[in-house]
Design a protein around this motif. Structure first.
Motif, mmCIF file in Angstrom:
data_model
loop_
_atom_site.group_PDB
_atom_site.id
_atom_site.type_symbol
_atom_site.label_atom_id
_atom_site.label_comp_id
_atom_site.label_asym_id
_atom_site.label_seq_id
_atom_site.Cartn_x
_atom_site.Cartn_y
_atom_site.Cartn_z
ATOM 1 N N LYS A 4 133.292 65.371 113.301
ATOM 2 C CA LYS A 4 133.917 65.984 112.129
ATOM 3 C C LYS A 4 135.294 66.504 112.524
ATOM 4 C CE LYS A 4 129.831 67.625 109.753
ATOM 5 N NZ LYS A 4 129.078 68.816 109.339
ATOM 6 N N LYS A 5 136.187 66.422 111.594
ATOM 7 C CA LYS A 5 137.538 66.909 111.859
ATOM 8 C C LYS A 5 137.862 67.992 110.835
ATOM 9 C CE LYS A 5 139.144 64.470 115.260
ATOM 10 N NZ LYS A 5 139.261 63.022 115.197
ATOM 11 N N TYR A 6 138.400 69.082 111.358
ATOM 12 C CA TYR A 6 138.808 70.136 110.442
ATOM 13 C C TYR A 6 140.322 70.260 110.485
ATOM 14 C CZ TYR A 6 133.950 71.439 110.103
ATOM 15 O OH TYR A 6 132.620 71.419 109.868
ATOM 16 N N ILE B 227 135.631 72.617 104.745
ATOM 17 C CA ILE B 227 135.169 71.228 104.582
ATOM 18 C C ILE B 227 135.932 70.354 105.562
ATOM 19 C CG2 ILE B 227 135.024 69.302 102.962
ATOM 20 C CD1 ILE B 227 135.101 71.570 100.762
ATOM 21 N N PRO B 228 135.213 69.530 106.304
ATOM 22 C CA PRO B 228 135.914 68.657 107.243
ATOM 23 C C PRO B 228 136.775 67.636 106.509
ATOM 24 C CG PRO B 228 133.584 68.117 107.153
ATOM 25 C CD PRO B 228 133.767 69.366 106.369
ATOM 26 N N THR B 229 137.845 67.239 107.140
ATOM 27 C CA THR B 229 138.731 66.257 106.525
ATOM 28 C C THR B 229 138.608 64.945 107.279
ATOM 29 O OG1 THR B 229 140.447 67.136 107.921
ATOM 30 C CG2 THR B 229 140.432 67.867 105.647
ATOM 31 N N ARG C 141 134.695 61.036 106.466
ATOM 32 C CA ARG C 141 133.445 61.777 106.493
ATOM 33 C C ARG C 141 132.278 60.833 106.294
ATOM 34 N NH1 ARG C 141 134.081 65.937 102.111
ATOM 35 N NH2 ARG C 141 136.045 64.937 101.637
ATOM 36 N N PHE C 142 131.081 61.395 106.340
ATOM 37 C CA PHE C 142 129.903 60.540 106.255
ATOM 38 C C PHE C 142 129.860 59.783 104.935
ATOM 39 C CE2 PHE C 142 125.476 59.807 105.125
ATOM 40 C CZ PHE C 142 125.128 58.966 106.154
ATOM 41 N N HIS D 137 132.201 58.602 103.278
ATOM 42 C CA HIS D 137 133.051 57.415 103.342
ATOM 43 C C HIS D 137 132.329 56.281 104.068
ATOM 44 C CE1 HIS D 137 136.257 60.680 103.161
ATOM 45 N NE2 HIS D 137 136.246 60.087 101.980
ATOM 46 N N LYS E 279 123.470 65.291 108.381
ATOM 47 C CA LYS E 279 124.889 65.571 108.647
ATOM 48 C C LYS E 279 125.323 66.864 107.965
ATOM 49 C CE LYS E 279 128.010 63.205 110.276
ATOM 50 N NZ LYS E 279 128.613 63.265 111.611
ATOM 51 N N SER E 280 124.919 67.009 106.707
ATOM 52 C CA SER E 280 125.415 68.157 105.942
ATOM 53 C C SER E 280 124.817 69.455 106.464
ATOM 54 C CB SER E 280 125.096 67.970 104.455
ATOM 55 O OG SER E 280 123.705 68.034 104.273
#
Lengths: 516, 292
Positions: free
Chosen positions: A43-45, A421-423, A426-427, A429, A511-512
């Motif tokens: 995940k990317k924030y 929210i990660p940018t 994401r899953f 996608h 994931k969530s």
């Protein structure tokens, strides 16, 4: 042969349906592998801070033309230079907790490069600078963005003050230099002036004017002199022709002339009248009287002459007088002589003066070149000096503007926030890509196969392309057993698809909730 | 599967047992079609051809397969769920009749590629002709090396075309078999395995064809033959018949293959192409979905 799209679509549909099992197998392989990748994708924030570079404050119109507010044309590039500098980066490393494990110098450099690659600095429009930081840890992304924006504002202020101070110092130095130059030139000019009093602007014309006047004066005087010579000569001529003395008529003579006059009248009268005529008698008597008076006079003169001879005194005959014309001529002649002398003296004097003027003119010409040289240098220096002086004042105002945080101001427009929210990818996608690719790849393959395969799938190719009549198009005919098989097959496929979507849902849920 | 097998076995048994029954029509399943056609047929024809109709009606059809059995054998019948296939064959029949202007004919059905398609098509075309109760049709399996009609009709035959050609004592009637479909008879390839091309060029073959065609003016003869591009027999057979129908199965033949086949047939005999085996596209309807 160009086939109608509708036909192609219909045949494609038939093919797809016929190969539903192949599609399902490919779909499950593709989509599940994409989801598998998605489940382990980090995940990317992203935390974003926006800085506004406000250089259009209220002071600008007021100070227009007087003070230069520090201008930065490309804020983005500028910001990158400042932020990626060692000072700020080392501060970031410390604040974001990268140094907690005491990494070595090399590791620190690597971490720095890594952080730099995850930070995006971009100028939005003219005034905004956007700092975007990405990190796996939302808190660290937030701290990095926050510290970066704060440090940037601080650094920006400092560099701005430094810049205007440097500008001021430079101009001040220049001013001093020019002041010195100016002083030197001024002194030189003064010296020159005192040495050359004639060296004034306009002296040249004055001198030439004077020379011209003198020359004319000399000419005129010479002319006058010549005239005077001529007059003297003519006067002397006249003088030599004139007697110095004239003998005036004496009283004796007066009597005689009177007697003669009376005698004439008597003669005239005797022509007409007798001797007894009274007038003739009176005339006779008068003549008589006059004769006796004349005799008396002669006698008196002789006695006086005798007495003078006896007494030795000078005797001046009353009858002898000086010639008045002679006298006058003599006077004029002498005054002419005087005039000649005067004129000659004047000419020689004026010649002397002329010579002096010539000398002076010569001196003036030499000095003028030096003077104009000095003056020019002086003027140029003075102009530059004044300009610099003005600039220095403006720089002083600019400096105080920057010192008081007016002019270009960096302000944090939008402070960094902790990203929730990660940018990035994401899953969801991955899930979407899994479905899209899972379906489009096999269907695309079938379509490509249809296009490449030369075997005929369209009756139109036979009927229109080859001009062979097509009597009938006969579809596959399925028995009840086939239909039952198809139903079972479809049911199994439906279960298969539902299972795949369940896997999607389960992985998404994991994931969530952060379990994956 | 077991159910289907059961049904097939039953059909076979009944056919074999009743093979020699004369003229008794089991009108339970076929009466509807017959009645329907009687109603629809113009009265003029009915009166004129009444004798023919009677004659055909009296024909021995053997044990008739019911609709379910026909469906299992993928043979068209008048009460199909999906009428499209049956109608296609009916249209094809109409086209052939138009071409022949009502006269009976011999038509060869061949394919570009090996497979069951030409056999299946020839079977169904002849079935379509037999729908009409004033017409009969005869199907001859000329694919001597690899006969397919027997298995398609789920029959076991003894004497056939090769036997007739070899043995001059065999009568035509003995090689004509009942198919279980009304007004459709079939001559199988035969038991003899000594096969020579000369059969088809022989006078006996020509006589057979002429005789079959001449015997009944309402008999339409269809020859099921091996792929024309692969067999010399088929080219010879083409000489014997009036028309040739080329079967092109979906997604099997290239343009060149079709061109070769058309050249081999010759344009004067080629009636046209039947494009078969097009994949069925399911049409989903709400009612079907609910039923499911």
């Amino acid at each position: 042969m160009q086939l109608p799209f509708e036909n192609v679509l219909r045949v494609l549909y038939g093919e797809v349906f016929a190969r539903r099992n192949f599609i399902f197998i490919l779909f499950s392989i593709i989509s599940l592998s994409i989801v598998a990748v998605g489940s382990v994708w980090p995940k990317k924030y992203t935390s974003v801070a926006i800085i506004i570079a406000d250089d259009s404050n209220i002071l600008q119109p007021l100070m227009e033309g007087t003070a230069e507010t520090t201008r930065v044309t490309n804020h983005g590039a500028n910001a990158r230079e400042i932020l990626f500098g060692d000072i700020i980066m080392s501060q970031i490393l410390k604040d974001a907790g990268w140094l907690d494990n005491n990494p070595s110098e090399v590791e620190q450099a690597q971490i720095t490069e890594n952080i730099k690659s995850k930070i995006k600095i971009s100028g939005i429009g003219r005034d905004l600078i956007k700092i975007e930081t990405r990190d796996n840890d939302p808190l660290r992304a937030y701290i990095t963005a926050k510290r970066m924006s704060e440090l940037f504002v601080k650094e920006g202020e400092r560099s701005k003050i430094n810049e205007s101070q440097a500008a001021y110092d430079f101009i001040e130095k220049q001013v001093n230099e020019y002041l010195q130059k100016l002083t030197v030139v001024e002194k030189q000019l003064e010296e020159f002036r005192s040495n050359n009093p004639d060296a004034r602007p306009g002296t040249d014309t004055e001198v030439s004017d004077r020379i011209r006047r003198l020359t004319t004066e000399i000419e005129r005087t010479r002319l006058e002199l010549r005239e005077t010579f001529i007059r003297r000569d003519s006067l002397q001529d006249q003088l030599s022709g004139e007697a110095a003395i004239t003998i005036s008529m004496s009283r004796e003579g007066q009597y005689r002339s009177k007697i003669a006059d009376l005698q004439t009248r008597l003669e005239t009268l005797r022509l007409d009248y007798r001797e007894t005529y009274p007038d003739i008698i009176r005339l006779r008597h008068q003549i008589e009287d006059l004769k006796s008076s004349m005799g008396k006079e002669i006698k008196q003169r002789q006695t006086a002459k005798l007495r003078a001879q006896n007494e030795g005194a000078a005797y001046i005959d009353e009858a002898i007088l000086l010639n008045p014309l002679y006298q006058q001529l003599r006077g004029e002649a002498s005054s002419t002589e005087t005039q000649i002398a005067t004129l000659q003296a004047r000419i020689s004097e004026m010649n002397k003066m002329l010579e002096k003027e010539y000398e002076r003119a010569k001196r003036i010409h030499g000095g003028e070149a030096a003077l104009s040289n000095l003056t020019r240098g002086y003027q140029v220096n003075q102009e530059i000096y004044q300009d610099l002086l003005r600039r220095m004042e403006r720089a002083r105002v600019s400096k105080s503007l920057d010192e008081e945080n007016q002019g270009l101001i960096y302000k944090i427009q939008e402070p960094a926030r902790i990203p929730l929210i990660p940018t990035g990818i994401r899953f969801i996608h991955f899930a979407a890509a899994g479905i899209i690719f899972g379906l489009s790849v096999p269907i695309g393959l079938i379509y490509v196969m249809m296009q490449i395969d030369p075997r005929i799938r369209f009756s139109q190719i036979i009927s229109s392309g080859m001009n062979i009549p097509v009597l009938a198009e006969i579809h596959q005919y399925s028995t009840n057993a086939d239909k039952r098989k198809l139903e079972i097959n479809l049911l199994l496929l439906a279960i298969g698809y539902v299972t795949i979507f369940c896997i999607y849902g389960y992985v998404g849920w994991l994931k969530s909730t952060g379990q994956l | 599967m077991s159910k289907i097998e059961e049904a097939l076995n039953k059909a076979k048994q009944s056919r074999n047992s009743n093979g020699t029954d004369l003229g008794v029509i089991k009108s339970d399943s076929s009466s509807i079609e017959q009645n329907g056609l009687n109603h629809l047929a113009p009265k003029k024809i009915q009166t004129q051809d009444i004798s023919t109709v009677n004659e055909i009606a009296l024909m021995d059809n053997g044990d008739i397969l019911d609709n379910k059995e026909l469906s299992e054998l993928k043979i068209i019948h008048s009460e199909m769920d999906d009428e499209k296939v049956a109608n296609t064959y009916r249209d094809l029949r109409t086209k052939l009749l138009q071409k022949s202007q009502g006269k009976n004919f011999i038509a060869m059905v061949t394919s570009c590629v090996d497979g069951q398609d030409s056999a299946m098509t020839s079977l169904n075309i002849s079935t379509a002709f037999s729908f009409d109760e004033r017409k009969t049709s005869l199907l001859i399996d000329c694919n001597l090396n690899n006969p397919k009609l027997d298995s398609l009709l789920n029959m076991e035959t003894d004497k056939g075309l090769t036997d007739y050609m070899e043995n001059e004592s065999i009568e035509v009637d003995t090689i004509m078999h009942k198919t279980g479909i009304k007004r459709l008879k079939m001559i199988p390839a035969g038991m003899s395995r000594e096969i020579a091309t000369e059969y088809f060029t022989s006078l006996r073959m020509r006589k057979l064809m002429d005789g079959l065609l001449a015997r009944y003016s309402d008999r339409y003869i269809f020859l099921e033959s091996p792929p024309i591009t692969e067999s010399a027999d088929t080219r010879i057979l083409a000489e014997l018949c009036d028309y040739v129908i080329l079967v092109v199965p979906y997604g099997t033949s290239t343009e060149n293959k079709i061109k070769d086949a058309v050249e081999a047939i010759g344009s004067e005999k080629l009636l046209g192409v039947v494009f078969t085996d097009i994949p069925e596209r399911p049409r989903f309807s709400m009612s079907k979905l609910f039923k499911f």
